[in-house]
Design an enzyme around this catalytic site. Structure first.
Site, mmCIF file in Angstrom:
data_model
loop_
_atom_site.group_PDB
_atom_site.id
_atom_site.type_symbol
_atom_site.label_atom_id
_atom_site.label_comp_id
_atom_site.label_asym_id
_atom_site.label_seq_id
_atom_site.Cartn_x
_atom_site.Cartn_y
_atom_site.Cartn_z
ATOM 1 C CD GLU A 172 -8.060 -2.007 10.970
ATOM 2 O OE1 GLU A 172 -8.025 -3.164 10.513
ATOM 3 O OE2 GLU A 172 -7.447 -1.060 10.475
ATOM 4 N NE ARG B 276 -1.270 5.051 9.121
ATOM 5 C CZ ARG B 276 -2.574 4.777 9.087
ATOM 6 N NH1 ARG B 276 -3.140 4.379 7.971
ATOM 7 N NH2 ARG B 276 -3.317 4.913 10.166
ATOM 8 C CB SER C 257 -11.720 -4.058 8.287
ATOM 9 O OG SER C 257 -11.394 -2.890 8.984
ATOM 10 N NE ARG D 13 -2.210 -1.653 11.635
ATOM 11 C CZ ARG D 13 -2.887 -0.504 11.673
ATOM 12 N NH1 ARG D 13 -3.985 -0.417 12.415
ATOM 13 N NH2 ARG D 13 -2.496 0.546 10.987
ATOM 14 N NE ARG E 84 -3.654 -2.430 2.261
ATOM 15 C CZ ARG E 84 -4.612 -2.741 3.134
ATOM 16 N NH1 ARG E 84 -4.910 -1.901 4.099
ATOM 17 N NH2 ARG E 84 -5.258 -3.881 3.035
#
Length: 421
Positions: free
Chosen positions: A346, A274, A349, A388, A259
């Site tokens: 988070e 991130r 998802s 994560r 990403r």
């Protein structure tokens, strides 16, 4: 992608649905484009009918030896048909371009709100621990152990990359392998190994293109690095008519994800929260429409089991209208408590996209009688993000001396190692 017939049937309701996403009214413009499209199709059909009608006249001209006049009529008919085809194609493209950038309709139960501050906590598992020492963040732990190297990664690739060494590299691998095996062996997902490079049609099918091109990495030959295994897994249903008896299809894969993190300048610059590249176990389901709500609950529970197995404190959150992703109708976020940060972050998802992606992909299903019943529903979820999970394990299971206890479920994957220190 939306069905223009639904917009045509209830334009006010469609505008109200887009307003929940913070968008201005769009139905009037869509209906104008649809009217132009239908007009162009009518013009094309008229041109083709005229060509067919005059075929006998052209034959008669040739029979009388009037070849020049016959050729003139043929050229005129062909030009009219070609012009009609071009007009219909352009009108269809204009309508598609307007529809494909609009987000999915939200589930009625999704709360309204501008951003994550309006998300609703549905359930919490465990209470944040209160250690008798000042907990450190993952990057402080990793660097003090000499097993997490950000400077070396920056030398190799730049910012937002990490080099892991020794026991932490093995712990990352253990997390991915344990989660993949859990979902494949116990939760009924079929393990896949998929391409990390995909074409435009694949990115389009799950909604990354054309709207989110800046969030992706593109190669010099026009392929795209996948941002998640959701993209190739879901697109396996593209242009397929699946047997209803074969549904639900449940698929999983452990892959790197890439990403660009466009728009994230200044956010989470320390550590590996991130990253441009990270490992993730993805879950994808393809279901009949009436089964997708139940499948969404099941998928989320599978991801929750991962967090419980790792001994983490977590909670399930229903995302509000302003925080729900482009392709999703309803999304649960799973958040873990990070003691070093003293914050919820988070880690997964899980989204029900309903028929939004399926319409883009032309993914349908047929009943036992062989008749096509309609579009499938697609769902996707992180099961979970490995990086994560590594962060959460490090911060949750850190000890006062800076060592890290290895969760019991991972010890067989770690050669029996119980502590990293």
């Amino acid at each position: 992608m939306h069905d223009i017939k639904a917009v045509r049937a209830e334009p006010a309701a469609f505008d109200a649905a887009m307003a929940r996403r913070g968008l201005p009214p769009v139905a009037e413009r869509l209906l104008a484009l649809d009217e132009a499209r239908r007009g162009a199709i009518t013009a094309l059909e008229t041109a083709r009918a005229e060509k067919k009608r005059r075929s006998k006249e052209i034959g008669a001209l040739k029979g009388r030896g009037e070849h020049e006049e016959a050729d003139r009529l043929i050229a005129a008919m062909n030009a009219g048909e070609q012009s009609g085809e071009q007009g219909a194609a352009a009108a269809e493209a204009a309508l598609t371009a307007a529809l494909e950038v609009l987000p999915n309709l939200l589930d009625p139960e999704v709360p309204d709100g501008p951003d994550e501050t309006a998300n609703v906590v549905l359930h919490q598992h465990g209470e944040p621990p209160r250690p008798n020492f000042a907990p450190r963040q993952h990057f402080e732990l990793g660097e003090s152990l000499g097993l997490m190297d950000f400077a070396g990664a920056a030398k190799l690739a730049g910012a937002r990359f990490t080099v892991l060494r020794g026991a932490l590299a093995r712990l990352e691998r253990a997390l991915g392998q344990w989660m993949l095996s859990l979902h494949a062996d116990e939760h009924g997902y079929t393990e896949h190994s998929v391409p990390l490079l995909v074409n435009d049609a694949t990115m389009y099918g799950t909604g990354q293109l054309p709207k989110f091109a800046e969030d992706l990495f593109r190669t010099t030959d026009g392929r795209w690095l996948i941002p998640t295994a959701e993209v190739p897994l879901t697109n396996l249903a593209r242009d397929e008519i699946l047997a209803e008896s074969a549904l639900p299809l449940r698929m999983t894969a452990l892959t790197p994800s890439f990403r660009s993190e466009a728009g994230s300048a200044g956010r989470d610059t320390r550590g590996m929260l991130r990253q441009h590249q990270f490992w993730k176990v993805e879950l994808v389901s393809v279901t009949a429409p009436e089964a997708s709500a139940e499948e969404h609950e099941r998928m989320t529970a599978c991801a929750e089991r991962v967090l419980t197995g790792l001994g983490l404190v977590w909670r399930r959150v229903l995302l509000c209208s302003g925080d729900t992703g482009f392709s999703s109708a309803r999304t649960y976020d799973l958040e873990v408590w990070l003691p070093g940060q003293g914050a919820w972050r988070e880690i997964s998802s899980c989204s029900n996209c309903r028929d939004f992606q399926a319409r883009r992909m032309r993914a349908r299903y047929r009943g036992a009688d062989g008749k096509v019943k309609g579009l499938v529903h697609t769902l996707n979820g992180s099961g979970v993000a490995v990086g994560r999970a590594l962060i959460a394990v490090m911060e949750t299971h850190q000890q006062a001396d800076g060592s890290i206890l290895v969760p019991e479920v991972l010890r067989p994957w770690m050669g029996g190692i119980e502590r990293i220190g």
